[in-house]
Design a protein around this motif. Structure first.
Motif, PDB file in Angstrom:
ATOM      1  N   ILE A  85      27.375 -15.736 -16.180  1.00 18.25           N
ATOM      2  CA  ILE A  85      27.172 -14.011 -16.635  1.00 18.25           C
ATOM      3  C   ILE A  85      26.741 -13.402 -15.679  1.00 18.25           C
ATOM      4  O   ILE A  85      25.781 -13.578 -14.874  1.00 18.25           O
ATOM      5  CB  ILE A  85      26.025 -14.044 -17.830  1.00 18.25           C
ATOM      6  N   VAL A  86      27.256 -12.267 -15.315  1.00 21.77           N
ATOM      7  CA  VAL A  86      26.960 -11.402 -14.091  1.00 21.77           C
ATOM      8  C   VAL A  86      26.151 -10.207 -14.734  1.00 21.77           C
ATOM      9  O   VAL A  86      26.681  -9.558 -15.422  1.00 21.77           O
ATOM     10  CB  VAL A  86      28.329 -10.989 -13.544  1.00 21.77           C
ATOM     11  N   ALA A  87      24.901 -10.028 -14.309  1.00 23.83           N
ATOM     12  CA  ALA A  87      24.053  -8.920 -14.534  1.00 23.83           C
ATOM     13  C   ALA A  87      23.696  -8.298 -13.479  1.00 23.83           C
ATOM     14  O   ALA A  87      22.410  -8.145 -13.464  1.00 23.83           O
ATOM     15  CB  ALA A  87      22.975  -9.549 -15.749  1.00 23.83           C
ATOM     16  N   VAL A  88      24.295  -7.718 -12.685  1.00 24.20           N
ATOM     17  CA  VAL A  88      23.812  -6.958 -11.390  1.00 24.20           C
ATOM     18  C   VAL A  88      23.943  -5.271 -11.678  1.00 24.20           C
ATOM     19  O   VAL A  88      24.879  -4.768 -12.662  1.00 24.20           O
ATOM     20  CB  VAL A  88      24.699  -7.335 -10.247  1.00 24.20           C
ATOM     21  N   PRO A  89      23.219  -4.575 -10.928  1.00 24.74           N
ATOM     22  CA  PRO A  89      23.257  -3.037 -11.168  1.00 24.74           C
ATOM     23  C   PRO A  89      24.626  -2.306 -10.903  1.00 24.74           C
ATOM     24  O   PRO A  89      25.178  -2.890  -9.735  1.00 24.74           O
ATOM     25  CB  PRO A  89      21.885  -2.498 -10.486  1.00 24.74           C
ATOM     26  N   THR A  90      24.826  -1.446 -11.629  1.00 25.24           N
ATOM     27  CA  THR A  90      26.011  -0.538 -11.194  1.00 25.24           C
ATOM     28  C   THR A  90      25.733   0.971 -10.535  1.00 25.24           C
ATOM     29  O   THR A  90      25.671   1.563 -11.738  1.00 25.24           O
ATOM     30  CB  THR A  90      27.271  -0.624 -12.496  1.00 25.24           C
ATOM     31  N   PRO A  91      25.089   1.210  -9.556  1.00 24.38           N
ATOM     32  CA  PRO A  91      24.510   2.635  -9.353  1.00 24.38           C
ATOM     33  C   PRO A  91      25.611   3.613  -8.919  1.00 24.38           C
ATOM     34  O   PRO A  91      26.900   3.190  -9.007  1.00 24.38           O
ATOM     35  CB  PRO A  91      23.740   2.374  -8.218  1.00 24.38           C
ATOM     36  N   ILE A 119      33.976 -19.894 -17.534  1.00 20.97           N
ATOM     37  CA  ILE A 119      34.307 -18.264 -18.164  1.00 20.97           C
ATOM     38  C   ILE A 119      33.300 -17.585 -17.465  1.00 20.97           C
ATOM     39  O   ILE A 119      31.981 -17.939 -17.268  1.00 20.97           O
ATOM     40  CB  ILE A 119      34.090 -18.379 -19.580  1.00 20.97           C
ATOM     41  N   VAL A 120      33.804 -16.358 -16.968  1.00 19.71           N
ATOM     42  CA  VAL A 120      33.007 -15.304 -16.322  1.00 19.71           C
ATOM     43  C   VAL A 120      32.643 -14.104 -17.220  1.00 19.71           C
ATOM     44  O   VAL A 120      33.963 -13.580 -17.626  1.00 19.71           O
ATOM     45  CB  VAL A 120      33.450 -15.028 -14.812  1.00 19.71           C
ATOM     46  N   VAL A 121      31.468 -13.728 -17.711  1.00 18.45           N
ATOM     47  CA  VAL A 121      31.301 -12.714 -18.334  1.00 18.45           C
ATOM     48  C   VAL A 121      30.575 -11.584 -17.603  1.00 18.45           C
ATOM     49  O   VAL A 121      29.581 -11.909 -16.998  1.00 18.45           O
ATOM     50  CB  VAL A 121      30.264 -13.110 -19.619  1.00 18.45           C
ATOM     51  N   PHE A 122      30.969 -10.521 -17.670  1.00 18.24           N
ATOM     52  CA  PHE A 122      30.324  -9.538 -16.719  1.00 18.24           C
ATOM     53  C   PHE A 122      29.546  -8.495 -17.924  1.00 18.24           C
ATOM     54  O   PHE A 122      29.983  -8.258 -18.918  1.00 18.24           O
ATOM     55  CB  PHE A 122      31.249  -8.557 -16.206  1.00 18.24           C
ATOM     56  N   GLU A 123      28.079  -8.239 -17.349  1.00 20.28           N
ATOM     57  CA  GLU A 123      27.258  -7.347 -18.284  1.00 20.28           C
ATOM     58  C   GLU A 123      27.088  -6.091 -17.768  1.00 20.28           C
ATOM     59  O   GLU A 123      26.740  -5.199 -18.398  1.00 20.28           O
ATOM     60  CB  GLU A 123      26.121  -8.159 -18.493  1.00 20.28           C
ATOM     61  N   SER A 124      27.568  -5.884 -16.473  1.00 21.16           N
ATOM     62  CA  SER A 124      27.411  -4.605 -15.845  1.00 21.16           C
ATOM     63  C   SER A 124      27.839  -3.455 -16.353  1.00 21.16           C
ATOM     64  O   SER A 124      29.152  -3.712 -16.717  1.00 21.16           O
ATOM     65  CB  SER A 124      27.516  -4.964 -14.289  1.00 21.16           C
ATOM     66  N   THR A 125      27.337  -2.411 -16.369  1.00 19.02           N
ATOM     67  CA  THR A 125      27.938  -1.208 -17.004  1.00 19.02           C
ATOM     68  C   THR A 125      29.119  -0.443 -15.931  1.00 19.02           C
ATOM     69  O   THR A 125      28.609  -0.243 -14.835  1.00 19.02           O
ATOM     70  CB  THR A 125      27.026  -0.092 -17.057  1.00 19.02           C
ATOM     71  N   VAL A 126      30.346  -0.448 -16.337  1.00 21.85           N
ATOM     72  CA  VAL A 126      31.353   0.046 -15.419  1.00 21.85           C
ATOM     73  C   VAL A 126      32.215   1.009 -16.208  1.00 21.85           C
ATOM     74  O   VAL A 126      32.069   0.897 -17.407  1.00 21.85           O
ATOM     75  CB  VAL A 126      32.380  -1.176 -15.041  1.00 21.85           C
ATOM     76  N   TYR A 127      33.116   1.455 -15.539  1.00 25.17           N
ATOM     77  CA  TYR A 127      34.126   2.264 -16.547  1.00 25.17           C
ATOM     78  C   TYR A 127      35.419   1.294 -16.866  1.00 25.17           C
ATOM     79  O   TYR A 127      35.373   0.285 -16.252  1.00 25.17           O
ATOM     80  CB  TYR A 127      34.915   3.491 -15.560  1.00 25.17           C
ATOM     81  N   PRO A 128      36.211   1.587 -17.978  1.00 20.55           N
ATOM     82  CA  PRO A 128      37.159   0.907 -18.436  1.00 20.55           C
ATOM     83  C   PRO A 128      37.998   0.542 -17.359  1.00 20.55           C
ATOM     84  O   PRO A 128      38.454   1.347 -16.637  1.00 20.55           O
ATOM     85  CB  PRO A 128      37.800   1.619 -19.551  1.00 20.55           C
ATOM     86  N   GLY A 129      38.438  -0.808 -17.296  1.00 18.14           N
ATOM     87  CA  GLY A 129      39.289  -1.357 -16.333  1.00 18.14           C
ATOM     88  C   GLY A 129      39.010  -2.086 -15.185  1.00 18.14           C
ATOM     89  O   GLY A 129      39.540  -2.685 -14.449  1.00 18.14           O
ATOM     90  N   VAL A 130      37.653  -1.917 -14.704  1.00 16.06           N
ATOM     91  CA  VAL A 130      36.744  -2.561 -13.740  1.00 16.06           C
ATOM     92  C   VAL A 130      37.149  -3.979 -13.608  1.00 16.06           C
ATOM     93  O   VAL A 130      37.326  -4.711 -12.656  1.00 16.06           O
ATOM     94  CB  VAL A 130      35.155  -2.127 -13.310  1.00 16.06           C
ATOM     95  N   THR A 131      36.696  -4.579 -14.715  1.00 21.81           N
ATOM     96  CA  THR A 131      36.558  -6.139 -15.047  1.00 21.81           C
ATOM     97  C   THR A 131      38.022  -6.706 -14.613  1.00 21.81           C
ATOM     98  O   THR A 131      37.857  -7.533 -13.894  1.00 21.81           O
ATOM     99  CB  THR A 131      36.190  -6.535 -16.627  1.00 21.81           C
ATOM    100  N   GLU A 132      39.086  -5.979 -15.140  1.00 22.79           N
ATOM    101  CA  GLU A 132      40.373  -6.598 -15.034  1.00 22.79           C
ATOM    102  C   GLU A 132      40.956  -6.113 -13.715  1.00 22.79           C
ATOM    103  O   GLU A 132      41.750  -6.889 -12.951  1.00 22.79           O
ATOM    104  CB  GLU A 132      41.212  -6.191 -16.309  1.00 22.79           C
ATOM    105  N   ASP A 133      40.747  -4.815 -13.387  1.00 17.60           N
ATOM    106  CA  ASP A 133      41.244  -4.352 -12.111  1.00 17.60           C
ATOM    107  C   ASP A 133      40.775  -4.674 -10.775  1.00 17.60           C
ATOM    108  O   ASP A 133      41.325  -4.811  -9.619  1.00 17.60           O
ATOM    109  CB  ASP A 133      41.594  -3.009 -12.297  1.00 17.60           C
ATOM    110  N   ASN A 134      39.234  -4.626 -10.872  1.00 19.61           N
ATOM    111  CA  ASN A 134      38.693  -4.985  -9.568  1.00 19.61           C
ATOM    112  C   ASN A 134      38.104  -6.422  -9.602  1.00 19.61           C
ATOM    113  O   ASN A 134      38.105  -7.124  -8.611  1.00 19.61           O
ATOM    114  CB  ASN A 134      37.507  -4.049  -9.640  1.00 19.61           C
ATOM    115  N   CYS A 135      37.605  -6.824 -10.783  1.00 21.44           N
ATOM    116  CA  CYS A 135      36.719  -8.100 -10.508  1.00 21.44           C
ATOM    117  C   CYS A 135      37.755  -9.459 -10.808  1.00 21.44           C
ATOM    118  O   CYS A 135      37.559 -10.378  -9.806  1.00 21.44           O
ATOM    119  CB  CYS A 135      35.661  -8.314 -11.640  1.00 21.44           C
ATOM    120  N   ILE A 136      38.606  -9.374 -11.253  1.00 20.85           N
ATOM    121  CA  ILE A 136      39.707 -10.492 -11.571  1.00 20.85           C
ATOM    122  C   ILE A 136      40.177 -10.876 -10.444  1.00 20.85           C
ATOM    123  O   ILE A 136      40.238 -12.115  -9.681  1.00 20.85           O
ATOM    124  CB  ILE A 136      40.633 -10.534 -12.618  1.00 20.85           C
TER     125      ILE A 136
END
Length: 439
Positions: A85-91, A119-136
């Protein structure tokens, strides 16, 4: 046996990446029913946790002393976990564009230590698409594994409210999402182990990302409306709080209040949404209008400080001003993105260097982030103006006699009292002759 059952039977571990105001309480909650590794890049923070100290004050020292979370700054320990579970800030950056460096750095850290079947779960607040387009892509590059084949990804936006002892991880419905039905089912079941309020299975990762970012954008817009009303009613010599109390008697009136909008969510998340919208060719009107109003409230407060000092015949450049409270909200030590700093900086523009007293705030964090030193409340004396900026419990208990001792001796009509949160009895102080002002 699937991953959920293995976690439940303590045969596989959960890891938390980022042990701040959000990540640490999640780690502690999961540790009650599973094996948990708590990772943070700050060795100092990890040592505090290991020594039974809770710098966030979210769960308290006693809970930290007794938790079974394995706190570590050694990223290789993450290899032992299968559910991350990734719970880092997104300033945001100074130009209000998203700063994705923390979540991208965390993705690299997880990727370097990712094993098959995870399994990797992101909790950090982001705009739609960041998990799939940036993190993966980062996870795949660092691990050499293929997403969807060797590991799965999901998104579950954090909803923890720092300083709130009622709305906690366990009591707030958790939005969960996964890249496919299998990952969604596993993620939902794992969170259901600790979230008593249950989970909402979002239709997709992008839907979950969007849901989070609009939650705080909605609050930001509503508070901006209250702030605008406050400005209008002030010009009409009408007390905004009294108006809101009257309007609030209607069953469907939304009860928001004017104030400074800071912190790591409400004052930041709208910029994530508008940034993505602008990439797609749409320039936000309502959201950014609300942001402009809220971002200027510190300046507006100081303008009224100056007006009242002039009315009190106090020379502005010689005025002694104290600010009570510096955190972004009451009863939390968190000073990140506090808008009280706007008041401080704006007073500097008038040649005033105010004293700041905050018995709750993380003094070291404030020194590092803002290069400010706090004063003890006992040091606050002989002031021309007191600005009550944050509604800490300690300040709520201040009597009129105690507040009076913070000012210079003399007539009360030379004492300027700025009550941003409206925590004092306005009539009591006006009857006593103070130059009282609030949003």
């Amino acid at each position: 046996m699937n991953l959920y059952d293995k976690i439940k039977n303590r045969e596989e571990k959960i890891s938390l990446i980022g042990l701040g105001y959000v990540g640490m309480p999640i780690a502690v909650s999961f540790a009650k029913i599973a094996e948990v590794i708590g990772f943070d890049i700050s060795k100092e923070k990890v040592e505090l946790y290991k020594n039974g100290v809770d710098p966030t004050k979210e769960v308290g020292d006693e809970v930290i002393k007794n938790t079974t979370v394995e706190f570590t700054a050694d990223e290789t320990k993450l290899k032992e976990a299968k559910f991350h579970i990734v719970a880092v800030p997104t300033p945001v950056n100074s130009d209000h564009t998203p700063d994705l460096r923390p979540v991208e750095s965390a993705s690299r850290t997880v990727g370097r230590n990712l094993t098959k079947g995870s399994i990797v779960v992101f909790e950090s607040t982001v705009y739609p698409g960041v998990t799939e387009d940036n993190c993966i892509p980062i996870l795949e590059k660092e691990s050499g594994l293929k997403c969807g084949v060797d590991f799965k990804v999901g998104y579950s936006p954090e909803r923890i409210n720092p300083g709130d002892k009622i709305h906690r991880l366990e009591t707030i419905v958790k939005v969960v999402s996964g890249m496919d039905d299998e990952s969604l089912d596993t993620i939902a079941k794992v969170y259901e182990l600790v979230v008593d309020a249950g989970v909402h299975r979002a239709a997709s990762i992008k839907v979950a990302e969007a849901a989070k970012v609009i939650e705080n954008s909605q609050r930001d817009i509503n508070i901006a409306f209250m702030n605008e009303l406050s400005i209008i009613f002030d010009k009409m010599n009408i007390d905004t709080k009294a108006v809101l109390e009257a309007a609030g008697t209607k069953w469907n009136f939304l009860k928001f209040s004017p104030g400074l909008v800071g912190g790591h969510c409400i004052g930041i998340d709208p910029y994530y949404l508008t940034y993505k919208a602008e990439q797609l060719g749409y320039h936000s009107q309502i959201i950014l209008s609300g942001r402009r109003i809220n971002d200027n409230m510190g300046k507006y407060v100081v303008e009224n400080v100056i007006k009242n000092l002039i009315k009190a015949n106090v020379p502005v450049k010689e005025a002694k001003v104290a600010i009570l409270g510096f955190t972004f909200k009451e009863n939390t030590p968190d000073t990140r993105n506090t808008r009280v700093i706007d008041i401080y900086n704006e007073l500097n523009e008038y040649g005033i260097t105010p004293l700041i007293a905050d018995p709750v705030a993380d003094a070291e964090e404030a020194k590092h982030e803002y290069e400010l030193e706090f004063n003890s409340l006992k040091d606050i004396k002989n002031m021309d103006t007191i600005i009550l900026a944050v509604g800490h419990d300690q300040f709520l208990k201040l009597t009129q006699d105690e507040i009076s001792k913070l000012f210079k001796e003399g007539s009360n009509n030379t004492k300027v009292l700025i009550d941003i949160k409206g925590i004092l009895d306005r009539k009591e102080y006006e009857i006593a002759g103070y130059r009282y002002w609030r949003l």
